[in-house]
Design an enzyme around this catalytic site. Structure first.
Site, PDB file in Angstrom:
ATOM      1  N   LYS A   1       0.830  -1.123   0.131  1.00 52.79           N
ATOM      2  CA  LYS A   1      -0.131  -0.015  -0.180  1.00 52.79           C
ATOM      3  C   LYS A   1       1.010   1.355  -0.023  1.00 52.79           C
ATOM      4  CE  LYS A   1      -0.198   2.120   3.337  1.00 52.79           C
ATOM      5  NZ  LYS A   1       0.063   2.558   4.494  1.00 52.79           N
TER       6      LYS A   1
ATOM      7  N   ASP B   1      -4.715   0.586   9.041  1.00 54.95           N
ATOM      8  CA  ASP B   1      -4.431   0.387   7.519  1.00 54.95           C
ATOM      9  C   ASP B   1      -5.058  -1.049   6.938  1.00 54.95           C
ATOM     10  OD1 ASP B   1      -3.060   2.626   7.212  1.00 54.95           O
ATOM     11  OD2 ASP B   1      -0.987   1.690   6.883  1.00 54.95           O
TER      12      ASP B   1
HETATM   13  O1  C5P Z   1      -2.881   0.593  13.586  1.00 50.34           O
HETATM   14  P1  C5P Z   1      -1.527   0.286  13.286  1.00 50.34           P
HETATM   15  O2  C5P Z   1      -1.152  -0.839  14.489  1.00 50.34           O
HETATM   16  O3  C5P Z   1      -1.220   0.173  11.974  1.00 50.34           O
HETATM   17  O4  C5P Z   1      -0.902   1.549  13.898  1.00 50.34           O
HETATM   18  C1  C5P Z   1       0.699   1.469  14.522  1.00 50.34           C
HETATM   19  C2  C5P Z   1       0.786   2.905  15.381  1.00 50.34           C
HETATM   20  O5  C5P Z   1       0.951   3.939  14.578  1.00 50.34           O
HETATM   21  C3  C5P Z   1      -0.232   3.016  16.538  1.00 50.34           C
HETATM   22  O6  C5P Z   1      -0.064   2.254  17.622  1.00 50.34           O
HETATM   23  C4  C5P Z   1      -0.245   4.612  16.424  1.00 50.34           C
HETATM   24  O7  C5P Z   1       0.923   4.828  17.338  1.00 50.34           O
HETATM   25  C5  C5P Z   1       0.377   4.979  15.461  1.00 50.34           C
HETATM   26  N1  C5P Z   1      -0.838   5.273  14.492  1.00 50.34           N
HETATM   27  C6  C5P Z   1      -1.379   6.563  14.477  1.00 50.34           C
HETATM   28  N2  C5P Z   1      -2.603   7.009  14.053  1.00 50.34           N
HETATM   29  C7  C5P Z   1      -3.074   6.306  12.779  1.00 50.34           C
HETATM   30  C8  C5P Z   1      -2.284   5.383  12.465  1.00 50.34           C
HETATM   31  C9  C5P Z   1      -1.317   4.664  13.315  1.00 50.34           C
HETATM   32  O8  C5P Z   1      -1.068   7.412  15.639  1.00 50.34           O
HETATM   33  N3  C5P Z   1      -4.188   6.862  12.193  1.00 50.34           N
END
Ligand code: C5P
Length: 290
Positions: free
Chosen positions: A10, A137
């Site tokens: 992605k 994501d």
């Molecule tokens: O959701 P995911 O596990 O991919 O996100 C990893 C980290 O990235 C989250 O723990 C957060 O700290 C940060 N994040 C964020 N805002 C988002 C996506 C991710 O702060 N929209």
């Protein structure tokens, strides 16, 4: 019975951070595309949920049981009270923790293959809810088609097929931590932006739009890993490069080109100079299913 499918990377063509929620997650607006290529996921019938890995980047993953594909399988199994298990094989061809949603794409494809294997048909809303529990994501990776992501990434608006451009992805094979990159944002320096409008298949229109956008995570990521600036510069210096930018929270950067040959030529030149880096080039509108 075994089923397999490609889990494509992605790429965030732009990524604007528009706010922060009380739970620490960030509000985003991002245009994403899914170039053809990537990891391969295969699922087969088994009594328990088990996983194995192979491929050039498999050694950098944790134990297979900790992988997001196993978490995806367990969530789906619980949601539908499935008694069967599954063996999941992940061929890891994309660099890990690299800003191109490899793990998220793996989880999304795994959910889809297991629905077929276990013969369950969640509504799109349920599927998206399960996906979101695995990561912000993951919902956008279900369709794996060009889309505008808003909210924390879970609100997905499909975009008409993007112009027929070609993309080069380059990663210096150094991981950056997504939470650390978000923490390093300098809020007062974020440029203003008035929203994205779909430009259809007009390459000049898309480039004009993209040049008014940026990746708000690029500067904070460079502050943590200055080598990203070197990657961006090397991509930008390649003949006929239309745009050079970082994807997601890095460290993968991309270049856009009008033709397949230009993107492949740029890849070869960069990897000749930096054989220790990783690269791939592909059409931005990857459509292959397996
Ligand atoms: O959701 P995911 O596990 O991919 O996100 C990893 C980290 O990235 C989250 O723990 C957060 O700290 C940060 N994040 C964020 N805002 C988002 C996506 C991710 O702060 N929209």
């Amino acid at each position: 019975m075994s089923l397999s499918k490609l889990a494509r990377p992605k790429v965030n063509l732009f990524l604007h951070v528009t706010g922060k929620r009380d739970d620490g997650y960030h509000l985003l607006e991002s245009l994403v595309c899914f170039p053809c290529g990537g990891d391969q996921i295969e699922v087969s019938a088994a009594d328990q949920i088990t996983a194995s890995v192979s491929g050039p980047f498999s050694a950098l993953l944790g134990t297979p049981d900790e992988n997001l594909v196993v978490k995806a399988a367990k969530l789906l199994k619980t949601h539908f009270n499935i008694t069967a298990g599954a063996h999941i094989h992940l061929e890891k061809n994309l660099p890990v923790a690299s800003g191109i949603g490899g793990g998220s794409s793996n989880a999304a494809v795994c959910l889809q293959l297991l629905c077929e294997l276990w013969n369950v048909t969640p509504s799109p809303e349920v599927m998206s809810d399960i996906a979101l529990q695995l990561g912000a994501d993951v919902p956008v990776c279900l369709a794996a088609k060009p889309a505008l992501m808003t909210g924390i990434g879970e609100q997905v608006t499909p975009v008409a097929v993007l112009p027929d451009l070609h993309i080069l992805l380059v990663n210096p094979l150094v991981a950056v931590s997504t939470p650390e990159v978000f923490k390093a944002i300098n809020w007062s320096s974020l440029p203003a932006y008035d929203g994205y409008e779909d430009v259809g298949t007009n390459a000049d229109g898309l480039m004009a739009k993209l040049l008014k956008t940026s990746n708000h995570l690029q500067a904070p990521a460079i502050s943590l890993l200055p080598e990203i600036a070197t990657v961006l510069k090397l991509i930008e210096e390649q003949p006929n490069c239309l745009l050079s930018r970082m994807s997601g929270s890095g460290a993968t950067c991309f270049g856009l080109f009008s033709s397949e040959g230009e993107a492949a030529f740029a890849q070869q030149r960069i990897l000749d100079i930096r054989p220790d880096w990783w690269g791939m080039s592909a059409a931005i509108n990857g459509e292959a299913e397996s």
